[in-house]
Design an enzyme around this catalytic site. Structure first.
Site, PDB file in Angstrom:
ATOM      1  CE  LYS A  14      -3.776  -2.208   2.653  1.00 60.00           C
ATOM      2  NZ  LYS A  14      -4.553  -2.113   3.914  1.00 60.00           N
ATOM      3  CG  PHE A  64     -13.077   2.266   8.509  1.00 61.15           C
ATOM      4  CD1 PHE A  64     -12.691   1.512   7.412  1.00 61.15           C
ATOM      5  CD2 PHE A  64     -13.810   1.651   9.508  1.00 61.15           C
ATOM      6  CE1 PHE A  64     -13.036   0.175   7.302  1.00 61.15           C
ATOM      7  CE2 PHE A  64     -14.170   0.301   9.412  1.00 61.15           C
ATOM      8  CZ  PHE A  64     -13.778  -0.433   8.303  1.00 61.15           C
ATOM      9  NE  ARG A 102      -5.484 -12.412   6.699  1.00 54.20           N
ATOM     10  CZ  ARG A 102      -6.330 -11.388   6.726  1.00 54.20           C
ATOM     11  NH1 ARG A 102      -6.283 -10.446   5.777  1.00 54.20           N
ATOM     12  NH2 ARG A 102      -7.191 -11.247   7.698  1.00 54.20           N
ATOM     13  CB  THR A 108      -6.863  -5.621  10.713  1.00 51.53           C
ATOM     14  OG1 THR A 108      -7.309  -6.895  10.259  1.00 51.53           O
ATOM     15  CG2 THR A 108      -7.306  -4.549   9.752  1.00 51.53           C
ATOM     16  NE  ARG A 122      -2.209  -5.625   7.604  1.00 47.49           N
ATOM     17  CZ  ARG A 122      -3.377  -6.153   7.282  1.00 47.49           C
ATOM     18  NH1 ARG A 122      -4.004  -6.944   8.139  1.00 47.49           N
ATOM     19  NH2 ARG A 122      -3.909  -5.907   6.109  1.00 47.49           N
ATOM     20  CG  HIS A 147      -5.182  -6.562   0.636  1.00 46.53           C
ATOM     21  ND1 HIS A 147      -6.327  -6.718   1.371  1.00 46.53           N
ATOM     22  CD2 HIS A 147      -5.236  -7.485  -0.356  1.00 46.53           C
ATOM     23  CE1 HIS A 147      -7.052  -7.695   0.848  1.00 46.53           C
ATOM     24  NE2 HIS A 147      -6.406  -8.165  -0.209  1.00 46.53           N
TER      25      HIS A 147
HETATM   26  P1  GTP Z   1      -6.696  -6.262   4.379  1.00 47.50           P
HETATM   27  O1  GTP Z   1      -5.605  -7.268   4.193  1.00 47.50           O
HETATM   28  O2  GTP Z   1      -6.253  -4.844   4.069  1.00 47.50           O
HETATM   29  O3  GTP Z   1      -7.982  -6.659   3.676  1.00 47.50           O
HETATM   30  O4  GTP Z   1      -6.976  -6.251   5.936  1.00 47.50           O
HETATM   31  P2  GTP Z   1      -7.761  -7.292   6.795  1.00 47.50           P
HETATM   32  O5  GTP Z   1      -8.261  -8.434   5.971  1.00 47.50           O
HETATM   33  O6  GTP Z   1      -6.906  -7.609   7.970  1.00 47.50           O
HETATM   34  O7  GTP Z   1      -8.982  -6.412   7.247  1.00 47.50           O
HETATM   35  P3  GTP Z   1     -10.366  -6.112   6.484  1.00 47.50           P
HETATM   36  O8  GTP Z   1     -10.430  -6.781   5.180  1.00 47.50           O
HETATM   37  O9  GTP Z   1     -11.448  -6.353   7.473  1.00 47.50           O
HETATM   38  O10 GTP Z   1     -10.248  -4.534   6.283  1.00 47.50           O
HETATM   39  C1  GTP Z   1      -9.646  -3.940   5.149  1.00 47.50           C
HETATM   40  C2  GTP Z   1      -8.988  -2.641   5.588  1.00 47.50           C
HETATM   41  O11 GTP Z   1      -9.977  -1.769   6.136  1.00 47.50           O
HETATM   42  C3  GTP Z   1      -7.966  -2.844   6.705  1.00 47.50           C
HETATM   43  O12 GTP Z   1      -6.673  -3.087   6.200  1.00 47.50           O
HETATM   44  C4  GTP Z   1      -8.035  -1.520   7.452  1.00 47.50           C
HETATM   45  O13 GTP Z   1      -7.196  -0.538   6.823  1.00 47.50           O
HETATM   46  C5  GTP Z   1      -9.482  -1.091   7.280  1.00 47.50           C
HETATM   47  N1  GTP Z   1     -10.288  -1.511   8.440  1.00 47.50           N
HETATM   48  C6  GTP Z   1     -10.881  -2.704   8.648  1.00 47.50           C
HETATM   49  N2  GTP Z   1     -11.566  -2.746   9.796  1.00 47.50           N
HETATM   50  C7  GTP Z   1     -11.410  -1.530  10.343  1.00 47.50           C
HETATM   51  C8  GTP Z   1     -11.894  -0.917  11.556  1.00 47.50           C
HETATM   52  O14 GTP Z   1     -12.599  -1.513  12.368  1.00 47.50           O
HETATM   53  N3  GTP Z   1     -11.516   0.375  11.767  1.00 47.50           N
HETATM   54  C9  GTP Z   1     -10.743   1.060  10.898  1.00 47.50           C
HETATM   55  N4  GTP Z   1     -10.441   2.307  11.188  1.00 47.50           N
HETATM   56  N5  GTP Z   1     -10.276   0.546   9.760  1.00 47.50           N
HETATM   57  C10 GTP Z   1     -10.593  -0.736   9.480  1.00 47.50           C
HETATM   58 MG    MG Z   2      -9.361  -8.194   4.194  1.00 45.15          MG
END
Ligand code: GTP
Ligand code: MG
Length: 245
Positions: A14, A64, A102, A108, A122, A147
């Site tokens: 990113k 967000f 992962r 996250t 992360r 991601h």
């Molecule tokens: P990715 O690998 O980026 O998809 O992350 P993830 O699978 O661990 O999380 P998810 O797919 O649920 O969320 C995608 C992105 O949205 C995350 O990388 C965060 O930047 C953002 N995000 C997700 N959940 C939250 C939350 O509860 N609060 C905030 N502020 N951002 C969130």
């Molecule tokens: Mg995700």
């Protein structure tokens, strides 16, 4: 028989990782030596609004979400510098690709990542407060550097969203492809089968596409219900097209 050697996952490096010159670090962490995984596809992408919204469709409506879209588009880390607004998209391939990546990526939320898994990728991320018009903090943005697909089904959706079949060498492809028999053009959120001024050609006869994309386009052109929207398909075929917002 399922060949685990061909398992795939999508990684996006990113804009915050790019800005902080962490690309080499991320690639080292995910190297074949550490993970047993190999590159099956890579590309530098200037992320259009359409692609960002499709990628994060599950978060639409959340507090967000607007900042998430701006973040992945590079607007927050490279404001006013379109020549720097990009992500690096990578398909990694090998046994248990999704889980292995992962595991190294970690939770996250970067604060949780530091607490629960010091040393994961992360754990180098950051949280940014989100404020409303009056300056009140209404939430936070998670700048978490990369991601990674969460499940094999998510990997399939995401790889097909970011990559065309021709971006992945034939013997590394795992999702079914089909050759287009006709022309498909895109203009103003509409699908056309003949050229009109201002339209962009998504597919021409002979182009190899993901079968699911072509099936969807054929259904949409016949005005029948399709398993995904036109934008889901168009977003990929318009990747890096000039003029795409
Ligand atoms: P990715 O690998 O980026 O998809 O992350 P993830 O699978 O661990 O999380 P998810 O797919 O649920 O969320 C995608 C992105 O949205 C995350 O990388 C965060 O930047 C953002 N995000 C997700 N959940 C939250 C939350 O509860 N609060 C905030 N502020 N951002 C969130
Ligand atoms: Mg995700």
């Amino acid at each position: 028989m399922h060949n685990k050697e061909l398992d795939q996952t999508l990684v996006l490096i990113k804009p915050d990782a790019l800005k902080n010159s962490l690309t080499g670090y991320v690639l080292s962490q995910l190297s074949e030596f550490h993970t047993g995984l190999r590159f099956a596809g890579t590309k530098v992408v200037n992320v259009s609004r359409m692609l960002a919204e499709e990628h994060y469709a599950e978060h639409r409506g959340k507090v967000f979400y607007p900042s998430l879209i701006e973040y992945i588009r590079g607007y927050l880390h490279y404001p006013g510098k379109p020549e720097k607004q990009r992500v690096i998209a990578i398909v990694y391939q090998g046994p248990n690709a999704v889980d292995k990546v992962r595991e190294i990526v970690g939770p996250t939320n970067p604060h949780l990542a530091r607490e629960q898994k010091p040393g994961c990728i992360r754990s180098l991320g950051t949280l940014v407060p989100l404020t409303d018009d009056k300056g009140e903090v209404v939430g936070e943005r998670m700048d978490n550097l990369i991601h990674a697909s969460a499940t094999p089904a998510e990997a399939e959706r995401e790889i097909k969203l970011w990559f065309r079949p021709a971006d992945i060498p034939p013997y590394m492809r795992i999702y079914t492809t089909r050759q287009s028999g006709g022309f498909f053009y895109y203009k103003d959120d509409k699908l056309l089968t003949a050229h009109e001024p201002g339209s962009v050609c998504l597919l021409a006869p002979g182009d190899v596409t993901w079968e699911s994309d072509l099936n969807a386009l054929e259904l949409i052109s016949r005005k029948q219900p399709a398993p995904c929207t036109l934008r889901t398909v168009a977003a990929k075929y318009l990747v890096n097209e000039k003029g795409e917002d």
